[in-house]
Design an enzyme around this catalytic site. Sequence first.
Site, PDB file in Angstrom:
ATOM      1  N   ARG A 292     -39.399  48.313 -95.895  1.00  0.00           N
ATOM      2  CA  ARG A 292     -38.550  47.708 -96.922  1.00  0.00           C
ATOM      3  C   ARG A 292     -38.782  46.205 -97.134  1.00  0.00           C
ATOM      4  O   ARG A 292     -38.989  45.754 -98.254  1.00  0.00           O
ATOM      5  CB  ARG A 292     -37.095  47.943 -96.479  1.00  0.00           C
ATOM      6  N   ARG A 388     -30.540  44.281 -90.458  1.00  0.00           N
ATOM      7  CA  ARG A 388     -29.681  45.437 -90.168  1.00  0.00           C
ATOM      8  C   ARG A 388     -30.511  46.712 -90.070  1.00  0.00           C
ATOM      9  O   ARG A 388     -31.325  46.994 -90.950  1.00  0.00           O
ATOM     10  CB  ARG A 388     -28.649  45.579 -91.285  1.00  0.00           C
TER      11      ARG A 388
HETATM   12  C1  LIG Z   1     -25.712  51.060-102.550  1.00  0.00           C
HETATM   13  C2  LIG Z   1     -25.314  50.884-101.111  1.00  0.00           C
HETATM   14  C3  LIG Z   1     -25.712  51.817-100.162  1.00  0.00           C
HETATM   15  C4  LIG Z   1     -25.353  51.662 -98.815  1.00  0.00           C
HETATM   16  N1  LIG Z   1     -25.690  52.626 -97.904  1.00  0.00           N
HETATM   17  C5  LIG Z   1     -25.258  52.524 -96.621  1.00  0.00           C
HETATM   18  C6  LIG Z   1     -25.490  53.572 -95.686  1.00  0.00           C
HETATM   19  O1  LIG Z   1     -26.076  54.602 -96.002  1.00  0.00           O
HETATM   20  N2  LIG Z   1     -25.039  53.404 -94.406  1.00  0.00           N
HETATM   21  C7  LIG Z   1     -24.393  52.280 -93.991  1.00  0.00           C
HETATM   22  O2  LIG Z   1     -24.020  52.177 -92.809  1.00  0.00           O
HETATM   23  N3  LIG Z   1     -24.130  51.282 -94.877  1.00  0.00           N
HETATM   24  C8  LIG Z   1     -24.534  51.385 -96.166  1.00  0.00           C
HETATM   25  N4  LIG Z   1     -24.260  50.375 -97.060  1.00  0.00           N
HETATM   26  C9  LIG Z   1     -23.459  49.232 -96.600  1.00  0.00           C
HETATM   27  C10 LIG Z   1     -21.993  49.639 -96.427  1.00  0.00           C
HETATM   28  O3  LIG Z   1     -21.625  50.492 -97.489  1.00  0.00           O
HETATM   29  C11 LIG Z   1     -21.073  48.432 -96.425  1.00  0.00           C
HETATM   30  O4  LIG Z   1     -21.552  47.465 -95.530  1.00  0.00           O
HETATM   31  C12 LIG Z   1     -19.661  48.798 -95.980  1.00  0.00           C
HETATM   32  O5  LIG Z   1     -19.191  49.881 -96.722  1.00  0.00           O
HETATM   33  C13 LIG Z   1     -18.715  47.619 -96.138  1.00  0.00           C
HETATM   34  O6  LIG Z   1     -17.399  48.053 -95.908  1.00  0.00           O
HETATM   35  P1  LIG Z   1     -16.215  47.006 -95.917  1.00  0.00           P
HETATM   36  O7  LIG Z   1     -14.971  47.782 -95.626  1.00  0.00           O
HETATM   37  O8  LIG Z   1     -16.553  45.873 -95.051  1.00  0.00           O
HETATM   38  O9  LIG Z   1     -16.187  46.444 -97.416  1.00  0.00           O
HETATM   39  P2  LIG Z   1     -15.994  47.200 -98.838  1.00  0.00           P
HETATM   40  O10 LIG Z   1     -16.133  48.666 -98.671  1.00  0.00           O
HETATM   41  O11 LIG Z   1     -16.863  46.542 -99.777  1.00  0.00           O
HETATM   42  O12 LIG Z   1     -14.475  46.862 -99.176  1.00  0.00           O
HETATM   43  C14 LIG Z   1     -14.102  45.555 -99.547  1.00  0.00           C
HETATM   44  C15 LIG Z   1     -12.656  45.554 -99.956  1.00  0.00           C
HETATM   45  O13 LIG Z   1     -12.186  44.214 -99.997  1.00  0.00           O
HETATM   46  C16 LIG Z   1     -11.415  44.029-101.173  1.00  0.00           C
HETATM   47  N5  LIG Z   1     -11.444  42.591-101.513  1.00  0.00           N
HETATM   48  C17 LIG Z   1     -12.513  41.778-101.623  1.00  0.00           C
HETATM   49  N6  LIG Z   1     -12.106  40.537-101.937  1.00  0.00           N
HETATM   50  C18 LIG Z   1     -10.761  40.562-102.038  1.00  0.00           C
HETATM   51  C19 LIG Z   1      -9.763  39.602-102.350  1.00  0.00           C
HETATM   52  N7  LIG Z   1     -10.048  38.323-102.636  1.00  0.00           N
HETATM   53  N8  LIG Z   1      -8.472  40.000-102.363  1.00  0.00           N
HETATM   54  C20 LIG Z   1      -8.135  41.288-102.108  1.00  0.00           C
HETATM   55  N9  LIG Z   1      -9.036  42.231-101.798  1.00  0.00           N
HETATM   56  C21 LIG Z   1     -10.327  41.875-101.757  1.00  0.00           C
HETATM   57  C22 LIG Z   1     -12.071  44.915-102.196  1.00  0.00           C
HETATM   58  O14 LIG Z   1     -11.179  45.151-103.264  1.00  0.00           O
HETATM   59  C23 LIG Z   1     -12.374  46.143-101.337  1.00  0.00           C
HETATM   60  O15 LIG Z   1     -11.230  46.942-101.256  1.00  0.00           O
HETATM   61  C24 LIG Z   1     -24.597  50.523 -98.407  1.00  0.00           C
HETATM   62  C25 LIG Z   1     -24.197  49.592 -99.365  1.00  0.00           C
HETATM   63  C26 LIG Z   1     -24.542  49.764-100.702  1.00  0.00           C
HETATM   64  C27 LIG Z   1     -24.070  48.749-101.693  1.00  0.00           C
END
Ligand SMILES: Cc1cc2nc3c(=O)[nH]c(=O)nc-3n(C[C@H](O)[C@H](O)[C@H](O)COP(=O)(O)OP(=O)(O)OC[C@H]3O[C@@H](n4cnc5c(N)ncnc54)[C@H](O)[C@@H]3O)c2cc1C
Length: 528
Positions: A292, A388
């Site tokens: 990648r 990662r």
């Molecule tokens: C296309 C894609 C494919 C991926 N594939 C994989 C995979 O196969 N395996 C893997 O392990 N990881 C994968 N990842 C990475 C993984 O999905 C993310 O790292 C992980 O889901 C992040 O989770 P999180 O709960 O930290 O944040 P998120 O799921 O992004 O949630 C963030 C939350 O914070 C809230 N928020 C943000 N700012 C504010 C604010 N100011 N006020 C109130 N609320 C706020 C949002 O509304 C949301 O609810 C992928 C990512 C992408 C984009």
Amino acid sequence: MIRKFDFLVIGGGVAGMSFALKVANSGKGKVALVCKTTLDETNTSKAQGGIASVTNLKVDNFEKHIEDTMIAGDFISDRNAVEHVVRNAPKAIDDLVKWGVNFDKTPEGQFDLHREGGHSEFRILHHKDDTGFEIQRGLMNAVRTNKNITVLENHFAVEIITQHHLGIEVTRKTPDIECYGAYILDPDTHKIDTFLSRVTLMATGGTGAVYATTSNPNIATGDGIAMVYRAKGTVKDMEFVQFHPTVLYNPAETHPAFLITEAMRGYGGVLRLPNGEEFMQKYDKRLSLAPRDIVARAIDREMKLHGLNHVCLDVTHKDAEETKKHFPHIYAKCLTIGVDITKEYIPVCPSAHYMCGGIKVDLNGESSIHRLYAVGECSCTGLHGGNRLASNSLIEAVVYAKSAAEHAVRVIDDYQFNDKVPEWNDEGTMSNEEKVLIAQDEREVGQIMSNYVGIVRSDLRLHRAWKRLDLLYEETEELFKRVKATRDICELRNIINVGYLITRQAIERKESRGLHYTVDYPKHAYDL
Ligand SMILES: Cc1cc2nc3c(=O)[nH]c(=O)nc-3n(C[C@H](O)[C@H](O)[C@H](O)COP(=O)(O)OP(=O)(O)OC[C@H]3O[C@@H](n4cnc5c(N)ncnc54)[C@H](O)[C@@H]3O)c2cc1C
């Protein structure tokens, strides 16, 4: 208005919801879970590949997963964090299953395991090719039916509250900064409410939207990282931004851009310039099948060399019916922009995908600010180091959500609500009529970051970015003082802050390592 919740969770992805479910059942009080749009709009729901955990002990073991993670991280991962995640992963999977998340199984009833790049064994649990969507679905259901959790959608967290808001000077050297909650924008009144909490969790996800093109949804503006940095908390490893080599080039759809899976190159897809010329032979003997990072760097170089907005992925030499069968979504999606992939090249470019750094936390998920935890993509546990390993991020979020919840439940009785916190003061501010300024500045940040702080960096480009961001920072802070806080101006402040952090930490790293590649220091510090 003042609202009080024992636990305030900012973010409704896998990190925020896992933590909320854990603390909600502890008997230690009420939980508010706020998210800035609807609960289903997250990076979590976009995850496709799966979630890594050692579950087949006949062939796999923790040591192998630990080693794979250390190698991917270019040996600067924190080994304690790596061991913590890997060894606790199976229990985290049990929690997800208990909360109603389904993973595919074999006819014998074992988890159906995939293997991904960098993993020495089959250890990726998945649900078809939409694992993240299934995790989001399962957890949303569990959260919405838990009577101790109040879900507040479309509530935007503007700042976390610390002693600074009590009129006490807080600097990066202040030893005991405490978090008393957050100021949060109410979508109905358009006023900023004071949310007081005894414990706060930052779970605001990634930073992809800081760049011009990203696989992340629009919400990924790094708000939590920016808020904690402004509150003088510690933020680390921001130079390590993972880029996906191939998303569909479509100027009308950049946040999120549509992913062209790497499986397409595995299927025989060939990378070419728009004139049909191949270029990967210049970079790696594995050609289009190179890893990648190498592919992303090669595409980036060719685009810069030829002044292109994209290169192309060619599957026209493959059997048309096979292509449609293997990649029905990609086939259909490309048709919507007038590209029949069985006959024409797919325009592709790299895009910002994942932030390895973030709010520095310890093994309990606690940040440098007391009473404030950070979990998920906004945090920096040390697991990823310089890069990662695929599918390690979802599992990191669930493991650390559990550790943070257990720690918070143990200590919460030591903390009281701070009733001296003043309400948000927006006297003298007016509505911002100049939306064009914000839209233009957002575009500018994206361009600066993609062109100067992207996949291949140099001191010259980084310093140029810093200067440009500095100017945008001054202008935006000045505007922020004059106008009523809205989501768009707050997000602009945040992407500028995050862009600045990525740039500054990239300038500070005088070596190429992991995802940080600079032409001025092409080797690891230890090679020099
Ligand atoms: C296309 C894609 C494919 C991926 N594939 C994989 C995979 O196969 N395996 C893997 O392990 N990881 C994968 N990842 C990475 C993984 O999905 C993310 O790292 C992980 O889901 C992040 O989770 P999180 O709960 O930290 O944040 P998120 O799921 O992004 O949630 C963030 C939350 O914070 C809230 N928020 C943000 N700012 C504010 C604010 N100011 N006020 C109130 N609320 C706020 C949002 O509304 C949301 O609810 C992928 C990512 C992408 C984009």
